[in-house]
Design a protein around this motif. Structure first.
Motif, PDB file in Angstrom:
ATOM      1  N   GLY A 178     -59.266   8.116-102.474  1.00  0.00           N
ATOM      2  CA  GLY A 178     -59.424   9.805-102.326  1.00  0.00           C
ATOM      3  C   GLY A 178     -59.291  10.085-103.410  1.00  0.00           C
ATOM      4  N   LEU A 179     -59.262  11.152-104.039  1.00  0.00           N
ATOM      5  CA  LEU A 179     -58.651  11.733-105.503  1.00  0.00           C
ATOM      6  C   LEU A 179     -57.600  12.830-105.145  1.00  0.00           C
ATOM      7  N   ILE A 180     -56.309  12.645-105.476  1.00  0.00           N
ATOM      8  CA  ILE A 180     -55.501  13.952-105.819  1.00  0.00           C
ATOM      9  C   ILE A 180     -55.476  14.075-106.841  1.00  0.00           C
ATOM     10  N   ASN A 181     -55.505  15.617-106.931  1.00  0.00           N
ATOM     11  CA  ASN A 181     -54.995  16.115-108.130  1.00  0.00           C
ATOM     12  C   ASN A 181     -53.680  16.466-108.436  1.00  0.00           C
ATOM     13  N   MET A 182     -53.217  15.556-109.790  1.00  0.00           N
ATOM     14  CA  MET A 182     -51.796  14.866-109.794  1.00  0.00           C
ATOM     15  C   MET A 182     -50.702  16.751-110.098  1.00  0.00           C
ATOM     16  N   TYR A 183     -51.756  17.978-110.860  1.00  0.00           N
ATOM     17  CA  TYR A 183     -50.528  19.489-110.601  1.00  0.00           C
ATOM     18  C   TYR A 183     -50.379  19.620-109.245  1.00  0.00           C
ATOM     19  N   GLU A 184     -50.835  19.462-108.274  1.00  0.00           N
ATOM     20  CA  GLU A 184     -51.117  20.174-107.044  1.00  0.00           C
ATOM     21  C   GLU A 184     -49.912  19.109-106.182  1.00  0.00           C
ATOM     22  N   LEU A 185     -49.733  17.381-106.320  1.00  0.00           N
ATOM     23  CA  LEU A 185     -48.864  17.148-105.917  1.00  0.00           C
ATOM     24  C   LEU A 185     -47.465  16.858-106.420  1.00  0.00           C
ATOM     25  N   TYR A 186     -47.405  17.728-107.754  1.00  0.00           N
ATOM     26  CA  TYR A 186     -46.305  17.803-108.368  1.00  0.00           C
ATOM     27  C   TYR A 186     -45.430  18.748-107.847  1.00  0.00           C
ATOM     28  N   ASN A 187     -46.392  19.879-107.408  1.00  0.00           N
ATOM     29  CA  ASN A 187     -45.922  21.556-106.379  1.00  0.00           C
ATOM     30  C   ASN A 187     -45.691  21.244-105.006  1.00  0.00           C
ATOM     31  N   LYS A 188     -46.142  19.748-104.624  1.00  0.00           N
ATOM     32  CA  LYS A 188     -45.689  19.555-103.183  1.00  0.00           C
ATOM     33  C   LYS A 188     -44.536  18.633-102.873  1.00  0.00           C
ATOM     34  N   VAL A 189     -44.537  17.820-104.285  1.00  0.00           N
ATOM     35  CA  VAL A 189     -42.850  17.119-104.320  1.00  0.00           C
ATOM     36  C   VAL A 189     -42.251  17.438-104.084  1.00  0.00           C
ATOM     37  N   ARG A 190     -42.421  18.812-105.350  1.00  0.00           N
ATOM     38  CA  ARG A 190     -41.311  19.683-105.462  1.00  0.00           C
ATOM     39  C   ARG A 190     -40.668  20.437-104.848  1.00  0.00           C
ATOM     40  N   LYS A 191     -42.215  20.824-103.444  1.00  0.00           N
ATOM     41  CA  LYS A 191     -41.654  21.704-102.447  1.00  0.00           C
ATOM     42  C   LYS A 191     -40.093  20.907-101.544  1.00  0.00           C
ATOM     43  N   VAL A 192     -40.750  19.413-100.952  1.00  0.00           N
ATOM     44  CA  VAL A 192     -40.143  18.583-100.514  1.00  0.00           C
ATOM     45  C   VAL A 192     -38.933  18.091-100.384  1.00  0.00           C
ATOM     46  N   ILE A 193     -38.678  18.092-102.408  1.00  0.00           N
ATOM     47  CA  ILE A 193     -37.937  16.620-102.801  1.00  0.00           C
ATOM     48  C   ILE A 193     -36.640  16.764-101.897  1.00  0.00           C
ATOM     49  N   LYS A 194     -36.188  17.661-102.032  1.00  0.00           N
ATOM     50  CA  LYS A 194     -34.195  17.396-101.913  1.00  0.00           C
ATOM     51  C   LYS A 194     -33.835  17.123-100.454  1.00  0.00           C
ATOM     52  N   LYS A 195     -35.453  17.224 -99.234  1.00  0.00           N
ATOM     53  CA  LYS A 195     -35.344  17.681 -97.671  1.00  0.00           C
ATOM     54  C   LYS A 195     -36.128  16.004 -97.314  1.00  0.00           C
ATOM     55  N   ALA A 196     -36.144  15.652 -98.309  1.00  0.00           N
ATOM     56  CA  ALA A 196     -36.771  13.750 -97.853  1.00  0.00           C
ATOM     57  C   ALA A 196     -35.969  13.514 -96.936  1.00  0.00           C
ATOM     58  N   LYS A 197     -36.303  12.342 -96.240  1.00  0.00           N
ATOM     59  CA  LYS A 197     -34.965  11.601 -95.770  1.00  0.00           C
ATOM     60  C   LYS A 197     -35.040  10.445 -96.406  1.00  0.00           C
ATOM     61  N   LYS A 198     -34.006   9.688 -96.490  1.00  0.00           N
ATOM     62  CA  LYS A 198     -33.562   8.724 -97.754  1.00  0.00           C
ATOM     63  C   LYS A 198     -34.111   7.592 -96.990  1.00  0.00           C
ATOM     64  N   ARG A 199     -35.565   6.868 -97.952  1.00  0.00           N
ATOM     65  CA  ARG A 199     -35.763   5.806 -97.199  1.00  0.00           C
ATOM     66  C   ARG A 199     -36.235   4.817 -98.385  1.00  0.00           C
ATOM     67  N   ASP A 200     -35.876   4.074 -98.192  1.00  0.00           N
ATOM     68  CA  ASP A 200     -35.358   2.713 -99.248  1.00  0.00           C
ATOM     69  C   ASP A 200     -37.278   2.029-100.512  1.00  0.00           C
ATOM     70  N   SER A 201     -37.262   2.188-101.394  1.00  0.00           N
ATOM     71  CA  SER A 201     -38.338   1.913-101.504  1.00  0.00           C
ATOM     72  C   SER A 201     -38.526   1.041-102.807  1.00  0.00           C
ATOM     73  N   VAL A 202     -37.555   0.866-103.668  1.00  0.00           N
ATOM     74  CA  VAL A 202     -37.480  -0.601-104.036  1.00  0.00           C
ATOM     75  C   VAL A 202     -37.840  -1.653-103.937  1.00  0.00           C
ATOM     76  N   ALA A 203     -38.092  -2.250-102.744  1.00  0.00           N
ATOM     77  CA  ALA A 203     -39.681  -3.428-103.289  1.00  0.00           C
ATOM     78  C   ALA A 203     -40.719  -2.760-103.202  1.00  0.00           C
TER      79      ALA A 203
END
Lengths: 455, 136
Positions: free
Chosen positions: A215-240
């Motif tokens: 599947g293909l995702i337009n990065m422009y749209e993804l950026y906007n979606k991420v900016r909307k939730v970035i502060k609310k997202a719960k902490k998950r360890d993503s280092v791995a």
């Protein structure tokens, strides 16, 4: 000659397009014409560089993407994005917070595509060593590959036979999940693309049969979606998820990101108009004996990708700073389960030349058409205004010999014919409306464009 | 189909105009890319020769259905020993021209190598006419 119509990712929204000459003038392959008041893209000529999208005053160009609803089809949902995605965020957002936000959109795994980057470095080095046609040209930017295919067919054999970083990321993701016993059919691979050219390369890959991306995702749209939730997202360890990432991978898509790996002579050129100049010289044997040539359609490489939101120079700066915290890629990096298998899958077939600029497949007819173009050019004013719906007088002449335009499309000649009473006013008006649409010349104070907005 | 290019003396930046112009036309005629490359190299070398050695001249390309013939006419000073000029590495280029990266004595040999037929006529003091053809 190409008989199958090529796929291209950029589409025109005819409700938004108001009919002007910006895109037509900016197109490096003269693929756009205006007819009935809207831009039309010639699929055979379009290389999906996105310059039209950049210059459009009314945002009438768009790229199709897959909806996130598709995620539900898969048990494991993997999002792949290139490192430039991180680079466009303000520094106040850490990379882990960006990862957390992306995961919260419904993905089970998030991976940057440029890993394990040492595989790409190795493939290119091997091919440079064995190359018969030098310099080898990077296959990284699909807009450039398509440009060479159609406009510089003599150089197709110089293109490295290697797939793109998004294929690398996809095979790596499948490899990582298979280590956990997860089968391919349970995995949905979604790729957030920084540009239309890479989207087209996934839909209709060059030199490979079917893309590994689902599947293909337009990065422009993804950026906007991420900016909307970035502060609310719960902490998950993503280092791995970043353990295979290396300094070289993070800056891979920036200028000299590939070229810096070669001890021999190499050169890096960014910006499609600059690339055209270098390819012209290469065809004339006016370029020194280089081993490797990195060509990118966008200024500043993917940091200037048309689906990115940030300023390209700030993006480059952030990525360079970020990359210094990561280790340098080594051939001993072995995060994949089966690295040799991935490497093998990354090799691609040869690129076939396109010949889309030939006037005719029959030499005699082509020659006649060329002579006709010359005769028509004597008549045209050479103003290159674009009012005929073609980007310049030469393009109009070529369209005419192909039966796609007529001499009265030139507004200046039409005016002369009116004066000489060779055509009547009603016909002349109809001709103008054929190109620019009806009511296009009515007064309209709300009309967009034509306002020097670039300054 | 006839294409005519004026070549000015000493203007090295303009060398390449004729070869690029001819190349564009040959692509539209669907000529094999390898043949185009040979033609472009020969034309470019001829252009550089006129720029570097002569007082200026004209390059004319005649393209028919199966052949391209290029006539390069300059107005002096002419070549005194054509046989010597055809030798690889022989050059009369000035130091200034060599410092610009030209004048390696490869021009005429390169044209010969890339063309099917080549004739050179020269009158010292008057000018040189180079005619070469390549089947397309």
């Amino acid at each position: 000659m190409q008989t199958v119509e090529k796929y291209h990712a950029i589409k025109v929204d005819i409700d938004k397009c108001m009919g002007c000459t910006h895109c037509m003038k900016a197109c490096p392959t003269e693929a756009i014409r205006v007819a009935r008041g809207v831009a039309n893209i010639n699929a055979n000529r379009c290389v999906d560089c996105g310059n039209c999208l950049r210059v459009c005053p009314v945002d009438a160009f768009y790229v199709e993407e897959d909806s996130l609803e598709q995620l539900s089809k898969y048990k494991y949902k993997v999002l792949l994005f290139p490192a430039v995605f991180i680079g466009q965020f303000p520094e106040s957002y850490s990379e882990s917070s960006i990862y957390e936000a992306v995961l919260s959109l419904g993905f089970t795994h998030v991976l940057e595509v440029e890993q394990p980057i040492h595989l790409l470095i190795e493939i290119i080095k091997e091919q440079v060593l064995q190359a018969k046609n030098k310099p080898l040209i990077s296959s990284f930017c699909p807009a450039i590959v398509r440009l060479i295919q159609s406009k510089y067919p003599s150089l197709v054999d110089n293109i490295i036979r290697m797939k793109a970083p998004h294929d690398l990321g996809a095979y790596y993701a499948i490899d990582l999940l298979s280590k956990e016993g997860i089968g391919r059919e349970e995995i949905g691979i979604f790729y957030a693309s920084p540009c239309s050219a890479k989207m087209a390369a996934v839909e209709r890959p060059l030199g490979e049969e079917v893309s590994v991306v689902d599947g293909l995702i337009n990065m422009y749209e993804l950026y906007n979606k991420v900016r909307k939730v970035i502060k609310k997202a719960k902490k998950r360890d993503s280092v791995a998820l970043r353990k295979g990432l290396r300094r070289d991978g993070i800056v891979w898509s920036l200028p000299r990101g590939e070229a810096c790996h070669f001890k021999g002579r190499s050169m890096a050129v960014d910006g499609i108009h600059n690339v055209v100049k270098i390819l012209e010289r290469m065809e004339n044997n006016e370029v020194p004996e280089l081993d490797f040539l990195e060509l990118r359609s966008c200024d500043q490489g993917c940091a200037g990708g048309i689906l990115l939101t940030g300023n390209r120079f700030l993006t480059v700066e952030r990525l360079q700073k970020r990359s210094k915290r990561y280790l340098i890629a080594e051939s001993s990096d072995d995060h994949c389960f089966n690295c040799p298998a991935i490497k093998e899958k990354l090799k691609s077939g040869p690129i076939q030349p396109g010949y889309v600029y030939a006037l005719d497949t029959n030499r005699k007819l082509a020659l006649e058409k060329l002579q006709k173009v010359d005769r028509i050019l004597c008549q045209l004013p050479g103003i290159d205004c674009g009012a005929c719906g073609a980007p310049n007088c030469h393009a109009l002449a070529e369209d005419m010999v192909q039966g796609k335009a007529k001499i009265t499309d030139c507004v200046f000649l039409q005016n002369r014919y009116l004066n000489e009473e060779k055509i009547d006013l009603a016909k002349a008006t109809r001709n103008l409306e054929n190109t620019w649409g009806t009511n296009r010349f009515d007064a309209d104070c709300n009309r967009k464009g034509g306002r020097n907005e670039g300054f | 189909m006839k294409l005519v290019f004026e070549i000015a003396r000493g203007d090295f930046t303009a060398a390449g105009k004729a070869s690029s112009g001819i190349k564009k036309v040959l692509k539209q005629l669907l000529v094999d890319p390898k043949t185009i490359k040979r033609i472009v190299v020969a034309v470019y070398e001829a252009e550089v020769n006129v720029v570097a050695h002569s007082v200026g001249g004209t390059l004319t390309a005649n393209i028919s259905g199966n052949e391209i013939t290029v006539v390069v006419q300059d107005y002096g000073p002419g070549i005194s020993d054509i046989e010597q000029a055809m030798k690889v590495g022989f050059s009369t280029a000035s130091r200034k021209v060599r410092e610009m990266g030209f004048g390696a004595g490869m021009g005429l040999p390169n044209i010969k190598k890339n063309t099917d037929e080549l004739t050179i006529q020269s009158q010292p003091g008057k000018g040189t006419m180079l005619v070469f053809s390549i089947s397309i």
